[in-house]
Write a protein that holds these residues in place. Structure first.
Motif, short mmCIF file in Angstrom:
data_model
loop_
_atom_site.label_atom_id
_atom_site.label_comp_id
_atom_site.label_asym_id
_atom_site.label_seq_id
_atom_site.Cartn_x
_atom_site.Cartn_y
_atom_site.Cartn_z
N GLY A 16 0.82 -1.21 0.00
CA GLY A 16 0.00 0.00 0.00
C GLY A 16 0.85 1.25 0.00
N SER A 17 1.95 1.20 0.73
CA SER A 17 2.85 2.35 0.78
C SER A 17 3.52 2.57 -0.57
CB SER A 17 3.91 2.13 1.87
OG SER A 17 4.79 3.22 1.94
N SER A 18 3.91 1.48 -1.23
CA SER A 18 4.53 1.61 -2.55
C SER A 18 3.55 2.19 -3.56
CB SER A 18 5.01 0.25 -3.05
OG SER A 18 6.00 -0.27 -2.21
N PHE A 19 2.31 1.70 -3.53
CA PHE A 19 1.28 2.20 -4.43
C PHE A 19 1.02 3.68 -4.15
CE2 PHE A 19 -3.48 2.13 -5.51
CZ PHE A 19 -3.25 2.47 -6.83
N TYR A 65 -4.52 9.01 -6.29
CA TYR A 65 -3.83 9.32 -5.03
C TYR A 65 -4.77 9.08 -3.85
CZ TYR A 65 -1.37 12.43 -1.65
OH TYR A 65 -0.74 12.97 -0.55
N VAL A 66 -6.03 9.50 -3.96
CA VAL A 66 -7.00 9.26 -2.88
C VAL A 66 -7.20 7.75 -2.69
CG1 VAL A 66 -9.40 9.56 -2.15
CG2 VAL A 66 -8.18 11.47 -3.20
N LEU A 67 -7.38 7.03 -3.78
CA LEU A 67 -7.57 5.58 -3.69
C LEU A 67 -6.35 4.93 -3.05
CD1 LEU A 67 -9.13 2.98 -4.43
CD2 LEU A 67 -7.93 3.03 -6.62
N ALA A 68 -5.16 5.30 -3.47
CA ALA A 68 -3.93 4.72 -2.91
C ALA A 68 -3.80 5.03 -1.43
CB ALA A 68 -2.72 5.23 -3.68
N ALA A 69 -4.17 6.25 -1.03
CA ALA A 69 -4.09 6.62 0.38
C ALA A 69 -5.05 5.79 1.22
CB ALA A 69 -4.39 8.11 0.54
N VAL A 70 -6.24 5.57 0.72
CA VAL A 70 -7.21 4.75 1.44
C VAL A 70 -6.72 3.31 1.53
CG1 VAL A 70 -9.55 3.77 1.36
CG2 VAL A 70 -9.20 6.22 0.95
N LEU A 71 -6.20 2.78 0.43
CA LEU A 71 -5.71 1.40 0.43
C LEU A 71 -4.48 1.23 1.33
CD1 LEU A 71 -6.16 0.42 -3.32
CD2 LEU A 71 -7.56 -0.27 -1.36
N VAL A 83 -4.79 10.06 3.85
CA VAL A 83 -6.12 10.16 3.26
C VAL A 83 -6.59 11.61 3.29
CG1 VAL A 83 -8.54 9.41 3.46
CG2 VAL A 83 -6.69 7.78 3.90
N TRP A 84 -6.33 12.29 4.41
CA TRP A 84 -6.71 13.71 4.51
C TRP A 84 -5.92 14.55 3.51
CZ3 TRP A 84 -11.12 14.75 6.40
CH2 TRP A 84 -11.65 13.98 7.44
N HIS A 85 -4.64 14.28 3.37
CA HIS A 85 -3.81 15.01 2.39
C HIS A 85 -4.33 14.79 0.97
CE1 HIS A 85 -0.08 15.07 5.25
NE2 HIS A 85 -1.07 15.83 5.68
N VAL A 131 3.69 2.59 8.63
CA VAL A 131 3.69 1.97 7.31
C VAL A 131 5.13 1.80 6.89
CG1 VAL A 131 2.96 2.16 4.91
CG2 VAL A 131 1.50 3.06 6.71
N PRO A 132 5.67 0.58 6.93
CA PRO A 132 7.06 0.37 6.55
C PRO A 132 7.31 0.79 5.12
CG PRO A 132 6.11 -1.62 7.56
CD PRO A 132 4.99 -0.65 7.34
N SER A 133 8.49 1.29 4.85
CA SER A 133 8.83 1.78 3.51
C SER A 133 9.20 0.65 2.56
CB SER A 133 9.98 2.77 3.60
OG SER A 133 11.16 2.12 4.05
N GLY A 134 9.49 -0.53 3.07
CA GLY A 134 9.85 -1.63 2.20
C GLY A 134 11.32 -1.67 1.91
N ARG A 135 12.11 -0.86 2.59
CA ARG A 135 13.57 -0.85 2.36
C ARG A 135 14.27 -1.87 3.20
NH1 ARG A 135 14.43 5.60 2.50
NH2 ARG A 135 12.65 6.02 1.28
#
Length: 135
Positions: A16-19, A65-71, A83-85, A131-135
């Protein structure tokens, strides 16, 4: 069993963070391309068409961007701040489209610059807490 659930949740958050990062990058790119097409709008015959098509793509990228933030938020239970941003950005994009259609460049141009700056800041911001960055 618990470690499998924790791993699955971390993978979901990472995805989700990557998206979310990709959606913000796409939005930033489309806003930048709108600035380029606005220059073409003033200097060439095809600039108006490019700017019109670009506006639709930019608005779509803002909805993405809204969809990705919600996911990114819902599966992992992270902060709802992205999501607010993203929702705020959708409001700005809606205003931007409305003043563009109304041909109010005194609002349209500065708002476009503001949106680009905010989008760059969102892109530069580290991933949301939890939300981990995946690094």
């Amino acid at each position: 069993m618990l470690s499998e659930v924790t791993t699955a949740t971390a993978d979901t958050r990472r995805g989700g963070s990557s998206f979310l990062r990709i959606a913000i990058a796409l939005q930033t790119l489309t806003i930048f391309l709108q600035a380029v097409s606005s220059g073409l709008l003033m200097t060439s015959s095809y600039g108006a068409t490019l700017h019109d098509v670009g506006a639709r793509v930019m608005y779509g990228s803002t909805m993405l961007y809204v969809l990705a933030a919600v996911l990114a938020w819902r599966p992992g239970g992270g902060s709802p701040r992205p999501v607010w941003h993203a929702s705020g950005f959708l409001v700005l994009a809606s205003v931007q489209v409305a003043v563009g259609i109304a041909h109010v460049p005194s609002v349209h141009l500065p708002l476009g610059v503001l949106m680009f700056g905010l989008s760059v800041l969102a892109l530069a911001r580290p991933p949301a807490a939890g939300v981990p960055s995946g690094r």
